[in-house]
Scaffold this active site. Structure first.
Site, PDB file in Angstrom:
ATOM      1  N   CYS A 185      -7.403  -0.320  -3.079  1.00  0.00           N
ATOM      2  CA  CYS A 185      -5.984  -0.967  -2.541  1.00  0.00           C
ATOM      3  C   CYS A 185      -5.307  -0.986  -3.822  1.00  0.00           C
ATOM      4  CB  CYS A 185      -6.313  -2.151  -1.945  1.00  0.00           C
ATOM      5  SG  CYS A 185      -7.135  -3.537  -2.906  1.00  0.00           S
ATOM      6  N   THR A 186      -4.075  -1.713  -3.556  1.00  0.00           N
ATOM      7  CA  THR A 186      -3.147  -1.513  -4.851  1.00  0.00           C
ATOM      8  C   THR A 186      -3.604  -2.225  -6.076  1.00  0.00           C
ATOM      9  OG1 THR A 186      -1.328  -1.662  -3.212  1.00  0.00           O
ATOM     10  CG2 THR A 186      -0.707  -2.230  -5.495  1.00  0.00           C
TER      11      THR A 186
END
Length: 255
Positions: A185-186
């Site tokens: 994810c980010t």
């Protein structure tokens, strides 16, 4: 004064930690940030802290030191995940410190990263891991983020919010079939919660990218990268590329 003196430092941070007094921490933290002229968004919950703030480099450094070593949190945030970059201009309009039920919303009480979490994989080891033919690679971000950029061969769950990840897992993932899963994810926070969720459901081997895409883009040379596109960030910079270089302008919402 030169432009070098006007650099805005942007810091994304989180840690899952027991903060039963999170409500009482809100105002002291808000006042501390305001005193440093920081702007951005901070979430506090019983399970920890999550946020992105921006300001002068020395102010960001003082903020990070207080969280990890200051009296306010009493050493409970001594394993803080921090990723810092720069911006040409202040990417936030104001400071917000909010109380939440979860610092990243999944809605599964069994998913507790303070009790169990998947295996962390450093950015420099990520390419080898996801190249394994028996590894299912999953992008845990929202569909519009995936559309801007992702890793080669990654599965897009096609979710509108992270809270829908548990539905995707229930419908599309099978512990008997999917023996090895790698997620990203980010910044790493959604993967910690997602890995805890999958482990609680009986999945055997669950890996996730430590520090998220941002750490990968910071550490891995572009010539060796398996990342394609840009990484959406939840501030006015919109997207970052390799080396955490600012790419686009515009406006973005909160994660």
């Amino acid at each position: 004064m030169t432009s070098k003196n006007l650099v805005t430092k942007v810091c994304a941070f989180y840690q899952f930690a027991a903060l039963p007094d999170y409500r009482e921490l809100r105002e002291p933290l808000r006042a501390f940030c305001a005193g440093l002229s920081l702007k951005g968004s901070v979430l506090l919950a019983e399970e920890g802290i999550n946020g992105t703030i921006a300001g002068a480099p020395e102010a960001i450094d003082a903020f990070a030191h207080e969280l990890a070593h200051g009296a306010m949190f009493g050493g409970r945030l001594n394993n803080l995940e921090l990723k810092c970059s720069t911006a040409e201009a202040m990417p936030f309009g104001r400071l917000k410190v909010r109380l939440k039920k979860e610092i990243v919303t999944l809605g599964d009480a069994a998913a507790d990263p303070t009790r169990q979490v998947g295996t962390y994989v450093d950015a420099n080891d990520w390419n080898d891991l996801i190249a394994s033919p028996d590894m299912l690679v999953i992008d845990t971000r929202n569909a519009f983020e995936v559309a801007m950029g992702t890793f080669e061969g990654a599965v897009d769950p096609e979710i509108r919010s992270f809270g829908q990840f548990k539905d995707f897992a229930a419908e599309k993932l099978d512990p008997a079939k999917h023996r090895k899963i790698a997620m990203f994810c980010t910044g790493g926070i959604r993967c910690e919660k997602a890995s805890a969720h999958l482990l609680a459901r009986g999945f055997a081997e669950v890996y996730h990218l430590k520090g998220g895409i941002l750490k990968y883009l910071e550490d891995v040379p572009e010539a060796q990268s398996r990342w394609r596109g840009e990484c959406f960030v939840f501030d006015e910079r919109v997207a970052l590329g390799h080396g955490l270089r600012e790419r686009d302008k515009g406006h973005a919402g909160d994660e």
